[in-house]
Design a protein around this motif. Structure first.
Motif, PDB file in Angstrom:
ATOM      1  N   ALA A 254       0.828  -1.209   0.000  1.00  0.00           N
ATOM      2  CA  ALA A 254       0.000   0.000   0.000  1.00  0.00           C
ATOM      3  C   ALA A 254       0.859   1.255   0.000  1.00  0.00           C
ATOM      4  O   ALA A 254       0.527   2.251  -0.663  1.00  0.00           O
ATOM      5  N   MET A 255       1.969   1.229   0.710  1.00  0.00           N
ATOM      6  CA  MET A 255       2.859   2.393   0.770  1.00  0.00           C
ATOM      7  C   MET A 255       3.512   2.662  -0.579  1.00  0.00           C
ATOM      8  O   MET A 255       3.901   3.805  -0.867  1.00  0.00           O
ATOM      9  N   LEU A 256       3.637   1.616  -1.404  1.00  0.00           N
ATOM     10  CA  LEU A 256       4.289   1.755  -2.708  1.00  0.00           C
ATOM     11  C   LEU A 256       3.279   1.861  -3.853  1.00  0.00           C
ATOM     12  O   LEU A 256       3.623   1.611  -5.015  1.00  0.00           O
ATOM     13  N   GLU A 257       2.060   2.233  -3.532  1.00  0.00           N
ATOM     14  CA  GLU A 257       1.078   2.498  -4.590  1.00  0.00           C
ATOM     15  C   GLU A 257       1.541   3.682  -5.436  1.00  0.00           C
ATOM     16  O   GLU A 257       2.116   4.647  -4.929  1.00  0.00           O
ATOM     17  N   LYS A 258       1.270   3.615  -6.734  1.00  0.00           N
ATOM     18  CA  LYS A 258       1.733   4.666  -7.638  1.00  0.00           C
ATOM     19  C   LYS A 258       1.062   6.012  -7.348  1.00  0.00           C
ATOM     20  O   LYS A 258       1.705   7.059  -7.357  1.00  0.00           O
ATOM     21  N   ARG A 259      -0.249   6.002  -7.112  1.00  0.00           N
ATOM     22  CA  ARG A 259      -0.992   7.241  -6.872  1.00  0.00           C
ATOM     23  C   ARG A 259      -0.860   7.643  -5.411  1.00  0.00           C
ATOM     24  O   ARG A 259      -1.156   6.843  -4.507  1.00  0.00           O
ATOM     25  N   PRO A 260      -0.422   8.875  -5.137  1.00  0.00           N
ATOM     26  CA  PRO A 260      -0.277   9.305  -3.742  1.00  0.00           C
ATOM     27  C   PRO A 260      -1.547   9.122  -2.914  1.00  0.00           C
ATOM     28  O   PRO A 260      -1.476   8.736  -1.741  1.00  0.00           O
ATOM     29  N   ALA A 261      -2.703   9.370  -3.530  1.00  0.00           N
ATOM     30  CA  ALA A 261      -3.964   9.271  -2.790  1.00  0.00           C
ATOM     31  C   ALA A 261      -4.273   7.844  -2.356  1.00  0.00           C
ATOM     32  O   ALA A 261      -5.091   7.635  -1.449  1.00  0.00           O
ATOM     33  N   ASP A 262      -3.647   6.846  -2.987  1.00  0.00           N
ATOM     34  CA  ASP A 262      -3.904   5.443  -2.653  1.00  0.00           C
ATOM     35  C   ASP A 262      -3.025   4.933  -1.516  1.00  0.00           C
ATOM     36  O   ASP A 262      -3.221   3.806  -1.043  1.00  0.00           O
ATOM     37  N   ARG A 263      -2.062   5.729  -1.083  1.00  0.00           N
ATOM     38  CA  ARG A 263      -1.173   5.296  -0.006  1.00  0.00           C
ATOM     39  C   ARG A 263      -1.788   5.595   1.362  1.00  0.00           C
ATOM     40  O   ARG A 263      -2.545   6.547   1.509  1.00  0.00           O
ATOM     41  N   PRO A 264      -1.457   4.792   2.365  1.00  0.00           N
ATOM     42  CA  PRO A 264      -1.980   5.071   3.704  1.00  0.00           C
ATOM     43  C   PRO A 264      -1.339   6.321   4.294  1.00  0.00           C
ATOM     44  O   PRO A 264      -0.253   6.750   3.870  1.00  0.00           O
ATOM     45  N   LEU A 265      -2.007   6.898   5.285  1.00  0.00           N
ATOM     46  CA  LEU A 265      -1.419   7.982   6.059  1.00  0.00           C
ATOM     47  C   LEU A 265      -0.402   7.389   7.032  1.00  0.00           C
ATOM     48  O   LEU A 265      -0.467   6.199   7.380  1.00  0.00           O
ATOM     49  N   PRO A 266       0.544   8.189   7.510  1.00  0.00           N
ATOM     50  CA  PRO A 266       1.568   7.633   8.411  1.00  0.00           C
ATOM     51  C   PRO A 266       0.998   6.929   9.640  1.00  0.00           C
ATOM     52  O   PRO A 266       1.474   5.856  10.024  1.00  0.00           O
ATOM     53  N   HIS A 267      -0.016   7.508  10.264  1.00  0.00           N
ATOM     54  CA  HIS A 267      -0.554   6.869  11.462  1.00  0.00           C
ATOM     55  C   HIS A 267      -1.250   5.550  11.124  1.00  0.00           C
ATOM     56  O   HIS A 267      -1.299   4.634  11.953  1.00  0.00           O
ATOM     57  N   GLU A 268      -1.763   5.433   9.907  1.00  0.00           N
ATOM     58  CA  GLU A 268      -2.374   4.172   9.493  1.00  0.00           C
ATOM     59  C   GLU A 268      -1.321   3.086   9.311  1.00  0.00           C
ATOM     60  O   GLU A 268      -1.588   1.896   9.585  1.00  0.00           O
ATOM     61  N   VAL A 269      -0.139   3.472   8.863  1.00  0.00           N
ATOM     62  CA  VAL A 269       0.974   2.518   8.772  1.00  0.00           C
ATOM     63  C   VAL A 269       1.307   1.983  10.161  1.00  0.00           C
ATOM     64  O   VAL A 269       1.426   0.765  10.383  1.00  0.00           O
ATOM     65  N   ALA A 270       1.458   2.889  11.123  1.00  0.00           N
ATOM     66  CA  ALA A 270       1.789   2.478  12.484  1.00  0.00           C
ATOM     67  C   ALA A 270       0.702   1.590  13.077  1.00  0.00           C
ATOM     68  O   ALA A 270       0.999   0.552  13.696  1.00  0.00           O
ATOM     69  N   GLU A 271      -0.543   1.971  12.897  1.00  0.00           N
ATOM     70  CA  GLU A 271      -1.648   1.205  13.468  1.00  0.00           C
ATOM     71  C   GLU A 271      -1.749  -0.195  12.863  1.00  0.00           C
ATOM     72  O   GLU A 271      -2.147  -1.148  13.545  1.00  0.00           O
ATOM     73  N   ALA A 272      -1.388  -0.336  11.600  1.00  0.00           N
ATOM     74  CA  ALA A 272      -1.440  -1.651  10.958  1.00  0.00           C
ATOM     75  C   ALA A 272      -0.301  -2.554  11.419  1.00  0.00           C
ATOM     76  O   ALA A 272      -0.457  -3.787  11.460  1.00  0.00           O
ATOM     77  N   LEU A 273       0.836  -1.971  11.769  1.00  0.00           N
ATOM     78  CA  LEU A 273       2.003  -2.777  12.138  1.00  0.00           C
ATOM     79  C   LEU A 273       2.097  -3.066  13.635  1.00  0.00           C
ATOM     80  O   LEU A 273       2.737  -4.047  14.035  1.00  0.00           O
ATOM     81  N   GLU A 274       1.485  -2.242  14.465  1.00  0.00           N
ATOM     82  CA  GLU A 274       1.574  -2.446  15.908  1.00  0.00           C
ATOM     83  C   GLU A 274       1.059  -3.821  16.353  1.00  0.00           C
ATOM     84  O   GLU A 274       1.700  -4.478  17.188  1.00  0.00           O
ATOM     85  N   PRO A 275      -0.071  -4.327  15.827  1.00  0.00           N
ATOM     86  CA  PRO A 275      -0.517  -5.670  16.250  1.00  0.00           C
ATOM     87  C   PRO A 275       0.459  -6.777  15.849  1.00  0.00           C
ATOM     88  O   PRO A 275       0.576  -7.783  16.551  1.00  0.00           O
ATOM     89  N   VAL A 276       1.152  -6.609  14.739  1.00  0.00           N
ATOM     90  CA  VAL A 276       2.146  -7.604  14.319  1.00  0.00           C
ATOM     91  C   VAL A 276       3.295  -7.626  15.314  1.00  0.00           C
ATOM     92  O   VAL A 276       3.777  -8.689  15.725  1.00  0.00           O
ATOM     93  N   LEU A 277       3.736  -6.442  15.728  1.00  0.00           N
ATOM     94  CA  LEU A 277       4.804  -6.354  16.717  1.00  0.00           C
ATOM     95  C   LEU A 277       4.360  -6.935  18.055  1.00  0.00           C
ATOM     96  O   LEU A 277       5.122  -7.635  18.723  1.00  0.00           O
ATOM     97  N   ALA A 278       3.120  -6.685  18.426  1.00  0.00           N
ATOM     98  CA  ALA A 278       2.619  -7.150  19.725  1.00  0.00           C
ATOM     99  C   ALA A 278       2.573  -8.675  19.820  1.00  0.00           C
ATOM    100  O   ALA A 278       2.618  -9.235  20.925  1.00  0.00           O
ATOM    101  N   ARG A 279       2.485  -9.346  18.689  1.00  0.00           N
ATOM    102  CA  ARG A 279       2.439 -10.809  18.687  1.00  0.00           C
ATOM    103  C   ARG A 279       3.798 -11.451  18.932  1.00  0.00           C
ATOM    104  O   ARG A 279       3.880 -12.630  19.263  1.00  0.00           O
ATOM    105  N   LEU A 280       4.857 -10.695  18.751  1.00  0.00           N
ATOM    106  CA  LEU A 280       6.195 -11.273  18.875  1.00  0.00           C
ATOM    107  C   LEU A 280       6.538 -11.546  20.337  1.00  0.00           C
ATOM    108  O   LEU A 280       6.116 -10.808  21.232  1.00  0.00           O
TER     109      LEU A 280
END
Length: 291
Positions: A254-280
């Protein structure tokens, strides 16, 4: 021909208050020294204009822009500016010295990072991008060599950072070729650089940290066509290794989508990755979370 370097050896004076320890590196207009500072009585990094560029208006303008960015940005993941001198024999800015290796060095020496390393890195840098967006500024040069690994990770080099309105008015590429978002490659023809360009840069950086290789092939920078110079304008990214969690694959894509409008906002990146980190096992963020 003007000298390209001050060639300062250990113990030589940069200024009356700054003593060189070693040369760290630099770019076309500046070089950076690890130095001892008599004012803070501590190690610092000194970014000084090269001898042949001291009278160059563009180089001095870039240094002033970086000083302005450092004065504006105050975030735990962004390196701090301590003081500066924009005139005289050696125009320079004094920065805090941050312990830790660059992300680019770790990947080059050891290959892909572990999840316990790259997930906090991505979340922490995303928090800095969220803050920059809040301020109305863009970094425009997010890449592995501009991230110091630590607790937390630190984002360095604000030499091309600027307010988003200034970024949107660019008419030439600003940043580093392999990490330019498509809209950065040939503005305004390819679009207007902005906050989403930093998200792309983080996406390309995270991809490299996860995979050990860049998401796109190198282009031919001498080619007349922008698509030949920058494959990221038209090509999709390489595949990430099968071992990478599907949530990470989805976020990076999603971060590497060609159209800027299709990329997530920075806080959405963090929110999507935090649960993955919490599982470790024994997973924890080094210093703070984004919430």
């Amino acid at each position: 021909m003007a000298r390209d370097s001050w060639n300062l050896a250990e113990g030589e004076s940069i200024t009356s208050e700054l003593t060189a320890v070693k040369l760290l590196g630099g770019g076309s207009s500046y070089e950076a020294y690890l130095a001892f500072d008599e004012v803070t009585y501590a190690p610092v990094v000194v970014k000084v204009v090269r001898p042949g560029r001291v009278a160059d208006a563009s180089s001095l303008r870039g240094l002033r822009r970086e000083v302005e960015a450092l004065a504006t940005v105050n975030h735990p993941v962004v390196v701090r500016g301590l003081r500066h001198e924009l005139s005289g024999e050696r125009p320079h800015v004094v920065l805090e010295q941050v312990d830790g290796p660059r992300l680019s060095t770790l990947v080059r020496r050891y290959g892909p990072l572990q999840e316990q390393q790259y997930l906090p890195l991505a979340i922490e840098v995303a928090s800095a991008l969220h803050y920059l967006r809040h301020l109305g500024w863009t970094h425009l040069d997010i890449k592995p060599s501009n991230i110091i690994m630590g607790a937390p990770a630190r984002l360095i080099d604000l030499s091309v950072a600027r307010p988003v309105a200034d970024a949107a008015s660019l008419t030439s590429p600003i940043g580093t070729d392999a990490y330019l978002a498509p809209e950065q490659t040939d503005p305004p023809e390819t679009g207007a650089p902005g906050h989403a360009s930093d998200v792309w840069g983080l996406g390309a950086t995270l991809f490299e940290a996860v995979a050990g290789y860049r998401p796109f092939d190198d282009g031919d920078l001498d080619a007349p066509d922008v698509e030949q110079r920058y494959p990221q304008v038209w090509a999709g990214p390489r595949a990430l290794p099968d071992r990478v969690p599907h949530e990470v694959v989805k976020v990076v894509g999603a971060m590497l989508e060609k159209r800027p409008a299709d990329r997530p906002l920075p806080h959405e990146v963090a929110e999507a990755l935090e649960p993955v980190l919490a599982r470790l096992p024994r997973a924890r963020l080094a210093g703070f979370t984004t919430r």
